[in-house]
Design a protein around this motif. Structure first.
Motif, PDB file in Angstrom:
ATOM      1  N   LYS A 271      44.812   0.416 -29.783  1.00 17.18           N
ATOM      2  CA  LYS A 271      43.649   0.773 -28.963  1.00 17.18           C
ATOM      3  C   LYS A 271      43.386  -0.216 -27.832  1.00 17.18           C
ATOM      4  O   LYS A 271      42.769   0.138 -26.832  1.00 17.18           O
ATOM      5  CB  LYS A 271      42.413   0.941 -29.840  1.00 17.18           C
ATOM      6  CG  LYS A 271      42.488   2.200 -30.686  1.00 17.18           C
ATOM      7  CD  LYS A 271      41.183   2.506 -31.361  1.00 17.18           C
ATOM      8  CE  LYS A 271      41.322   3.803 -32.145  1.00 17.18           C
ATOM      9  NZ  LYS A 271      40.082   4.206 -32.754  1.00 17.18           N
TER      10      LYS A 271
ATOM     11  N   LYS B 162      35.262   6.195 -24.619  1.00 14.84           N
ATOM     12  CA  LYS B 162      35.381   4.873 -25.236  1.00 14.84           C
ATOM     13  C   LYS B 162      35.897   4.981 -26.666  1.00 14.84           C
ATOM     14  O   LYS B 162      36.683   4.146 -27.112  1.00 14.84           O
ATOM     15  CB  LYS B 162      34.025   4.171 -25.212  1.00 14.84           C
ATOM     16  CG  LYS B 162      34.081   2.750 -25.690  1.00 14.84           C
ATOM     17  CD  LYS B 162      32.739   2.063 -25.543  1.00 14.84           C
ATOM     18  CE  LYS B 162      32.829   0.644 -26.064  1.00 14.84           C
ATOM     19  NZ  LYS B 162      31.563  -0.056 -25.961  1.00 14.84           N
ATOM     20  N   ASN B 163      35.465   6.012 -27.409  1.00 13.83           N
ATOM     21  CA  ASN B 163      35.852   6.179 -28.810  1.00 13.83           C
ATOM     22  C   ASN B 163      36.784   7.378 -28.957  1.00 13.83           C
ATOM     23  O   ASN B 163      36.369   8.516 -28.732  1.00 13.83           O
ATOM     24  CB  ASN B 163      34.621   6.367 -29.693  1.00 13.83           C
ATOM     25  CG  ASN B 163      33.708   5.176 -29.648  1.00 13.83           C
ATOM     26  OD1 ASN B 163      34.149   4.044 -29.542  1.00 13.83           O
ATOM     27  ND2 ASN B 163      32.407   5.436 -29.709  1.00 13.83           N
TER      28      ASN B 163
ATOM     29  N   SER C 198      30.738   9.131 -26.440  1.00 12.67           N
ATOM     30  CA  SER C 198      31.277   7.869 -25.941  1.00 12.67           C
ATOM     31  C   SER C 198      31.722   7.953 -24.478  1.00 12.67           C
ATOM     32  O   SER C 198      32.293   7.000 -23.949  1.00 12.67           O
ATOM     33  CB  SER C 198      32.446   7.412 -26.817  1.00 12.67           C
ATOM     34  OG  SER C 198      33.608   8.188 -26.578  1.00 12.67           O
TER      35      SER C 198
ATOM     36  N   ASP D 131      35.144  11.207 -29.176  1.00 14.26           N
ATOM     37  CA  ASP D 131      33.711  11.429 -29.356  1.00 14.26           C
ATOM     38  C   ASP D 131      33.069  11.633 -27.988  1.00 14.26           C
ATOM     39  O   ASP D 131      33.108  10.725 -27.138  1.00 14.26           O
ATOM     40  CB  ASP D 131      33.057  10.233 -30.045  1.00 14.26           C
ATOM     41  CG  ASP D 131      33.546  10.051 -31.465  1.00 14.26           C
ATOM     42  OD1 ASP D 131      33.808  11.066 -32.131  1.00 14.26           O
ATOM     43  OD2 ASP D 131      33.658   8.891 -31.905  1.00 14.26           O
TER      44      ASP D 131
END
Length: 180
Positions: A17, A39-40, A65, A62
């Motif tokens: 990641k 972001k996620n 995010s 998500d």
């Protein structure tokens, strides 16, 4: 039986990641590109062959995010005008095919789901698989995925004409994986 044999030979690759990003871009008012990212997110990569042909890819992000560098825009993208995050909290992609078409080039096809709509999409992939230069004996793979989708296909931003937001949404993902 064939599926079990395929799974037994398959290699699982773990997403790094720290070296991955999933983003998008759309033209605003016919003049500028607005970009954002999730972001996620997570990617599962199951590889049955040395040249990665037939790889199985599952992606989940998500919606909450999402980040574009503007909090008001992020909140607007999450509401019912666009992603409707409360009702559709995830963006997903599940591959149907992954084929090597040239050296370091692949064709990826699969089902993309967001805003409650699933459509089949074709994406271009450039990638490389090498021995990790700092971890001898460990294989590492890096891929850049690109493609365009039409927001109208996903009933996304339906109240916004193409003069305000382009119908084409560019998808860009960069990811690095390590073999387990």
């Amino acid at each position: 039986m064939e599926t079990q044999e395929k799974q037994a030979k398959a290699k699982i690759w773990t997403l790094d990641k720290a070296h991955a990003k999933v983003g998008f871009g759309v033209t605003h008012m016919l003049v500028s590109e607005v970009e954002g990212f999730f972001k996620n997110f997570d990617v599962k990569l199951n590889v049955p062959s040395e040249d990665f042909s037939g790889a199985e890819i599952e992606f989940t992000a998500d919606v909450d995010s999402i980040q574009t560098g503007n909090e008001m825009r992020d909140a607007h993208l999450k509401n019912q005008d666009f992603f409707h995050a409360e009702k559709n909290p995830k963006v997903t992609f599940k591959s149907k095919s992954f084929a090597k078409i040239a050296d370091k080039k692949y064709a990826l096809n699969g089902d993309l789901t967001f805003n409650g709509v699933t459509k089949n999409v074709d994406l271009d992939v450039k990638g490389n698989v090498v021995e990790h230069p700092m971890k001898p004996g460990t294989m590492v793979a890096g891929f850049k995925v690109t493609g365009d989708v039409k927001r109208s296909d996903f009933n996304f931003g339906a109240n916004f004409p193409s003069i305000a937001l382009s119908n084409e949404v560019a998808i860009t993902a960069n990811a690095e994986f390590t073999a387990e």
